[in-house]
Design an enzyme around this catalytic site. Structure first.
Site, PDB file in Angstrom:
ATOM      1  N   CYS A 163      -3.051  -4.679   6.684  1.00 45.11           N
ATOM      2  CA  CYS A 163      -2.461  -3.061   6.694  1.00 45.11           C
ATOM      3  C   CYS A 163      -2.573  -2.258   7.974  1.00 45.11           C
ATOM      4  O   CYS A 163      -1.789  -1.390   8.003  1.00 45.11           O
ATOM      5  CB  CYS A 163      -3.451  -2.547   5.632  1.00 45.11           C
ATOM      6  SG  CYS A 163      -5.238  -2.491   6.281  1.00 45.11           S
ATOM      7  N   HIS A 175      -9.201  -0.763   4.071  1.00 41.55           N
ATOM      8  CA  HIS A 175      -7.737  -0.579   3.947  1.00 41.55           C
ATOM      9  C   HIS A 175      -7.086   0.581   4.484  1.00 41.55           C
ATOM     10  O   HIS A 175      -8.007   1.705   4.226  1.00 41.55           O
ATOM     11  CB  HIS A 175      -7.405  -0.917   2.508  1.00 41.55           C
ATOM     12  CG  HIS A 175      -5.947  -0.798   2.187  1.00 41.55           C
ATOM     13  ND1 HIS A 175      -4.983  -1.812   2.973  1.00 41.55           N
ATOM     14  CD2 HIS A 175      -5.185  -0.241   1.507  1.00 41.55           C
ATOM     15  CE1 HIS A 175      -3.657  -1.544   2.537  1.00 41.55           C
ATOM     16  NE2 HIS A 175      -3.831  -0.743   1.497  1.00 41.55           N
ATOM     17  N   ASP A 219       2.495   2.442   0.933  1.00 41.10           N
ATOM     18  CA  ASP A 219       1.259   1.380   1.307  1.00 41.10           C
ATOM     19  C   ASP A 219       2.322   0.067   1.333  1.00 41.10           C
ATOM     20  O   ASP A 219       2.393  -0.769   0.455  1.00 41.10           O
ATOM     21  CB  ASP A 219       0.444   1.173   0.070  1.00 41.10           C
ATOM     22  CG  ASP A 219      -0.584   0.184   0.498  1.00 41.10           C
ATOM     23  OD1 ASP A 219      -0.561  -0.140   1.805  1.00 41.10           O
ATOM     24  OD2 ASP A 219      -1.581   0.076  -0.095  1.00 41.10           O
TER      25      ASP A 219
END
Length: 292
Positions: A80, A117, A137
């Site tokens: 991420c 995250h 995302d």
């Protein structure tokens, strides 16, 4: 030369033609919701999720040069912090407003989880201030394919995959709590709380701190085994250690266990991750030691 104070995403340093070629985007680049959806979908489908640098003994670098060299210049992916670092730079270059947020990955758990995250709140420049922005995302590995509006109860179906965004209050020690959002995903076992995140802005330096824990702590799941994902309209591939799981939008799932020697070929064939021969050998040895 202007001193870098740590704000913003260094969009001026993005190699935009190389990035667009990597994700296969040849459409418009005006900073509109339509462009955002197209870029998000193309990025998710083209650049896989992976933590393999840790397995082959290298640090996960978040400088823009390192992220572009790995995710754009090579047949590799990232997790991420790398994905959203890159995507934020691209969007900033195009004129979008970006705020990074930290998320607690829950995956259906009820116990409090640490913030490991990051996601992006993105607003096209011409969006009225009373209109919600978009949750982007590209770095979770399991979708969504396209952004979701930051609207309580936003429920979307994307090529058969289901996502839901809800707004609530976090549990704190003081009265009232804080605004917190939660992304739910429809999995074969039903709707699951994927991650929760308060509306607290992060900066590049915060990515560095979180990345250090995720990539080095023995308590981090990403230091324990290889974990790669590829999310497409018709299939979601997950390689967790040596277990390869294939999931379809209708919920059908198949899992099989690979031999360590099968990993490099599987990564290349299903995930688009091509390791240098030395790295492939290091990955196989890491898994053999772990399982031995």
């Amino acid at each position: 030369m202007t001193e870098d104070l740590g704000y913003g995403w260094q969009g001026d340093l993005i190699d935009l033609p190389a990035y667009l070629k990597r994700i296969g985007h040849d459409g418009g680049l005006d900073p509109t919701p339509e462009t955002l959806r197209a870029l998000h979908r193309a990025h998710v489908m083209s650049i896989p999720f992976e933590n393999l640098e840790i397995m082959v003994g290298r640090p996960v670098e978040l400088s823009l040069d390192a992220v572009q060299a790995k995710l754009v210049g090579g047949p590799r992916g990232g997790y991420c912090f790398e994905h959203n670092r890159l995507f934020a730079g691209v969007l900033e270059r195009l004129g979008y407003e970006i705020v990074a947020l930290a998320g607690r990955v829950m995956m259906g758990m009820s116990t409090l989880r640490p913030c490991t995250h990051v996601i992006l709140l993105v607003r096209p420049p011409d969006l009225p201030r009373d209109e919600p922005g978009w949750l982007c995302d590209v770095g979770f590995g399991g979708g969504p394919l396209e952004p979701l509006r930051f609207r309580d109860g936003e429920d979307v179906e994307q090529d058969g995959w289901g996502f839901r965004l809800l707004k609530g209050r976090s549990t704190t020690t003081w009265d009232g709590g804080a605004d917190e959002w939660a992304l739910h995903q429809r999995l074969p076992r039903g709707w699951v709380l994927r991650h929760a995140f308060p509306m607290n802005e992060l900066f590049r330096v915060d990515f560095e701190v979180l990345n250090h824990y995720v990539s080095t702590s023995p308590r981090s799941p990403f230091t324990m085994r290889p974990f790669t994902q590829r999310f497409l309209p018709d299939v979601h591939y997950v390689l967790d250690g040596t277990d390869l799981t294939t999931t379809r939008p209708d919920g059908t799932t198949e899992t099989r266990t690979l031999a360590p020697s099968e990993l490099p070929e599987t990564l290349a064939k299903l995930f688009g991750i091509v390791l240098e021969p030395e790295d492939a050998s290091r990955l196989i040895e890491f898994v053999r030691r772990r399982d031995g």
